[in-house]
Design a protein around this motif. Sequence first.
Motif, PDB file in Angstrom:
ATOM      1  N   ASP A 161       0.858  -1.189   0.085  1.00 23.25           N
ATOM      2  CA  ASP A 161       0.062  -0.064  -0.030  1.00 23.25           C
ATOM      3  C   ASP A 161       0.822   1.347   0.054  1.00 23.25           C
ATOM      4  O   ASP A 161       1.612   1.557   1.076  1.00 23.25           O
ATOM      5  CB  ASP A 161      -0.971   0.009   1.222  1.00 23.25           C
ATOM      6  N   GLN A 162       0.935   1.830  -1.240  1.00 24.15           N
ATOM      7  CA  GLN A 162       1.739   3.051  -1.311  1.00 24.15           C
ATOM      8  C   GLN A 162       1.441   4.015  -0.264  1.00 24.15           C
ATOM      9  O   GLN A 162       2.515   4.834   0.036  1.00 24.15           O
ATOM     10  CB  GLN A 162       1.666   3.565  -2.696  1.00 24.15           C
ATOM     11  N   ASP A 163       0.371   4.072   0.197  1.00 18.83           N
ATOM     12  CA  ASP A 163      -0.149   5.243   1.102  1.00 18.83           C
ATOM     13  C   ASP A 163       0.241   4.854   2.704  1.00 18.83           C
ATOM     14  O   ASP A 163      -0.243   5.453   3.374  1.00 18.83           O
ATOM     15  CB  ASP A 163      -1.667   5.498   0.963  1.00 18.83           C
TER      16      ASP A 163
ATOM     17  N   ASN B  50      12.107  15.643  -4.957  1.00 20.91           N
ATOM     18  CA  ASN B  50      11.297  16.635  -4.390  1.00 20.91           C
ATOM     19  C   ASN B  50      11.294  16.422  -2.880  1.00 20.91           C
ATOM     20  O   ASN B  50      10.295  15.613  -2.524  1.00 20.91           O
ATOM     21  CB  ASN B  50      10.027  16.945  -4.971  1.00 20.91           C
ATOM     22  N   ILE B  51      12.144  16.989  -2.095  1.00 22.57           N
ATOM     23  CA  ILE B  51      12.130  16.405  -0.738  1.00 22.57           C
ATOM     24  C   ILE B  51      11.019  16.852   0.141  1.00 22.57           C
ATOM     25  O   ILE B  51      10.377  16.075   0.851  1.00 22.57           O
ATOM     26  CB  ILE B  51      13.315  16.908  -0.102  1.00 22.57           C
ATOM     27  N   ASN B  52      10.650  18.083  -0.202  1.00 22.07           N
ATOM     28  CA  ASN B  52       9.529  18.917   0.593  1.00 22.07           C
ATOM     29  C   ASN B  52       8.390  18.039   0.282  1.00 22.07           C
ATOM     30  O   ASN B  52       7.502  17.777   1.309  1.00 22.07           O
ATOM     31  CB  ASN B  52       9.324  20.455   0.107  1.00 22.07           C
ATOM     32  N   GLU B  53       7.943  17.629  -0.984  1.00 22.50           N
ATOM     33  CA  GLU B  53       6.811  17.012  -1.495  1.00 22.50           C
ATOM     34  C   GLU B  53       6.627  15.419  -0.774  1.00 22.50           C
ATOM     35  O   GLU B  53       5.839  14.971  -0.177  1.00 22.50           O
ATOM     36  CB  GLU B  53       6.705  16.704  -2.901  1.00 22.50           C
ATOM     37  N   ALA B  54       8.140  14.887  -0.687  1.00 16.36           N
ATOM     38  CA  ALA B  54       8.391  13.723  -0.021  1.00 16.36           C
ATOM     39  C   ALA B  54       7.817  13.620   1.613  1.00 16.36           C
ATOM     40  O   ALA B  54       7.380  12.575   2.066  1.00 16.36           O
ATOM     41  CB  ALA B  54       9.584  12.935  -0.435  1.00 16.36           C
ATOM     42  N   LYS B  55       8.380  14.718   2.051  1.00 14.48           N
ATOM     43  CA  LYS B  55       8.137  14.640   3.416  1.00 14.48           C
ATOM     44  C   LYS B  55       6.657  14.946   3.925  1.00 14.48           C
ATOM     45  O   LYS B  55       5.958  14.416   4.731  1.00 14.48           O
ATOM     46  CB  LYS B  55       8.767  15.906   4.109  1.00 14.48           C
ATOM     47  N   GLU B  56       6.071  15.931   2.795  1.00 16.84           N
ATOM     48  CA  GLU B  56       4.418  16.007   3.252  1.00 16.84           C
ATOM     49  C   GLU B  56       3.883  14.462   2.871  1.00 16.84           C
ATOM     50  O   GLU B  56       2.799  14.408   3.577  1.00 16.84           O
ATOM     51  CB  GLU B  56       4.049  16.970   2.075  1.00 16.84           C
ATOM     52  N   LYS B  57       4.144  13.681   1.872  1.00 16.83           N
ATOM     53  CA  LYS B  57       3.484  12.473   1.804  1.00 16.83           C
ATOM     54  C   LYS B  57       3.787  11.603   2.963  1.00 16.83           C
ATOM     55  O   LYS B  57       2.542  11.047   3.388  1.00 16.83           O
ATOM     56  CB  LYS B  57       4.199  11.885   0.464  1.00 16.83           C
ATOM     57  N   ILE B  58       4.835  11.813   3.491  1.00 18.57           N
ATOM     58  CA  ILE B  58       5.059  10.807   5.002  1.00 18.57           C
ATOM     59  C   ILE B  58       3.926  11.233   6.105  1.00 18.57           C
ATOM     60  O   ILE B  58       3.562  10.337   6.510  1.00 18.57           O
ATOM     61  CB  ILE B  58       6.316  11.018   5.310  1.00 18.57           C
ATOM     62  N   VAL B  59       4.010  12.502   6.150  1.00 21.51           N
ATOM     63  CA  VAL B  59       2.983  13.070   7.396  1.00 21.51           C
ATOM     64  C   VAL B  59       1.367  12.777   6.713  1.00 21.51           C
ATOM     65  O   VAL B  59       0.886  12.166   7.542  1.00 21.51           O
ATOM     66  CB  VAL B  59       2.986  14.545   7.361  1.00 21.51           C
ATOM     67  N   LEU B  60       0.948  12.770   5.374  1.00 25.41           N
ATOM     68  CA  LEU B  60      -0.543  12.567   5.240  1.00 25.41           C
ATOM     69  C   LEU B  60      -0.590  11.063   5.133  1.00 25.41           C
ATOM     70  O   LEU B  60      -1.621  10.736   5.559  1.00 25.41           O
ATOM     71  CB  LEU B  60      -0.388  12.919   3.625  1.00 25.41           C
ATOM     72  N   ASN B  61       0.536  10.307   4.676  1.00 24.60           N
ATOM     73  CA  ASN B  61       0.269   8.670   4.974  1.00 24.60           C
ATOM     74  C   ASN B  61      -0.053   8.501   6.449  1.00 24.60           C
ATOM     75  O   ASN B  61      -0.739   7.619   6.715  1.00 24.60           O
ATOM     76  CB  ASN B  61       1.625   8.039   4.510  1.00 24.60           C
TER      77      ASN B  61
END
Length: 545
Positions: A310-312, A500-511
Amino acid sequence: MTEVEILSWPFEKKIIEKIDNKEQYLNYPVIYVLKGKKEAYIGETVYFKNRMKAHLKARKNIDQINLIKHEKFNRSATFHLETKLINYFLGDEKYTLQNKSKTASDFTHNYYNKPYYDQQLFKELWQKLHEQKLVDHELHVIENKDIFKLSPFKELSLEQLDLKEKVLEFCEKQVKAKTNEYGSLLVIEGEAGVGKSVVLSSIFNTIQERTSEASSNLYKKNNYLVVNHEGMLKTYKDIARQVKHLKVSSFEKPTKLINKLDKDNQKVDVVLVDEAHLLLTKPDPFNNFDYRNHLEELLKRAKVVIVIFDQDQVLKFKSLWGVAKLEEMKKLSACTEVYPLTKQFRMQANDDVVDWINNFKSKVLLRIPKDENYKLKIFEKMEEMHKEIIEKNKEFGLSRVVSTFDYLHRKDGGTYYVNESNGEYKLPWNTTEGNKAWAEKDYTINEVGSIYTIQGFDLNYVGVVLGPSVQYDTAKNKIVIDTSQYKDIGAYTGTEGIENINEAKEKIVLNSINILMKRGIKGLYIYASDEALRNKLLEYQKAGE
C-alpha cells in the motif's frame, strides 16, 4: 433439546465402541472438540462414531472427546460454527491447535437463519465451553486480541478467497519454474482495512500445510513470512505457537532473513511479505542492511515472492516506495502478477466516511458526513476526547488515543508527552516497552500511541490527535502540512535520490494521518492542535447536525 448440550468421554476405543447406536447424534450434524493436556482438535461431522474411530488412528496427545449437539444444527451451521470455534480457540490460547485449513469453510457463505447461529447460538455454545473449563476467556476478550484478528483460519469473502486461490496457483506453478537471478513476484495491492494481512495469514497457513502433501509442488519446500514491523512479527509468531503445523522460525524480519540466508549460502522457495511498503529502499547500516533494496534481495533469494503493498502507508525516506521503484522490481522478476483488494473490512463505515478520510489525506476538508453505524466526531479539547475514549474502552474494549508524530520523543528511557491545551492536559506517548502489543496493555488507555505502536492493528474506537504539523489555511481554504513540525527525525533520514524532498516529507505526514484515521472499527474521534483547523472542523460538524 432446546439448548446446547456437551457430552464428554475418554478418547478410547472401548468407550467409543460402547456409544449407543440408537443415539440420534450418530447420524446428525454435530461439532466436537478433541483435547489433551496441551493440544486440541475441532471438527464437525454427520457420522460421529465413524469419525471418532478414524481419529483414534490419526490423533496423538488427545485424551478426551467433547461432543456438541443441538436440535437446530444443520450441515451449513456446523461447518460455519466449526470454523468460528477454531478461530476463537486460537485466540483463547489454552491449547495448541492440530487443525489445518479446510477449503469447504474458507468462504463466508450465507445460509438460512445464519445470524441466529452466528450470534445467539454461538454465544450460548461458548458459555457452555467456559462453564466446563474447556476455554479460559470470554468472547469479548478474545475478539480484541491481535492473534484472533490475524487468525489463518478466518472465513474469507469471495474477493479474498479468489485472491487466495490465485496466489496458491501462482506459487504451485512458479516454484517449479526455471529462474535466472530473480524469482517470480506477485503483488497484492489495497489500502488500509481491506483485509490484506488476513488473506496473507490464510495463504501462508495453506502453503505450510502443502509442504507435507506429496501431491503438491510445495511438498518439502522451505518458506517464510516476513514483516518489517516488530509488533506484527510478534503477533504472527504468537499464532505459530498456537498452531501445531506452523513453526515460529518461519516468521522473520526481512533483514534478518536475508543476512541468515547469506551466512548459510542458502536460497528459499516462497517468501510472503506483509506490509511490503515498510521494506527498505536504501541501505541501513545501523540495522545491518547493506544492500539497496529489501525486495530486490528477497527476489534474489527466493523462487517466489508474494508482497502486500500500500503506497499510502510509507512512513520513512528509507522505505520511500513510488510507482517507478515498484515497477523496477516488477521488471527484474522472472514473472510478475498484480491483484487488487478493494472491499473495506476494518471500518464499519459508509462510503461517505471513507471518502472524507481520503479527501483529508489529499488536503481537502469536507463537511462531516453522517453514518448510523460509525461515529465520526470532532472535539474542542483533547481531554474531552480522551474521556470519551475511556468510556468506549469500558464498553467495547480496545479503544485508544493516537497521534501524529508531532511531539518530542527520544529513545533514552524517559517519558515524553503529548502536551495540549497550553500545557493544561498531557498524556505519555509512544511507549514501546514489553512484548505485548501496545493497545492490548490495559494501562495504555491513559497514553497516546504513535504510528509505530498501532500500524497494522485494529481498534474499536480511535481518538486521533492531529498535532501542530497539520494546519488549516483560512485564506486559501485548505489543509496545510508544516513538515518542520513533524518530530519523527528518522522518517526524514536519507534524502539521496529523492527529487522533491518537501513533497516527499509531506507525503509521509499525510500517509501517517491516513493510517491513524483508519484504525477504528466502530468510530473515529479527532482533536486538532491547530486552532484554525480545529475551528473549521467544529464548524463543519455543527453544520451537519
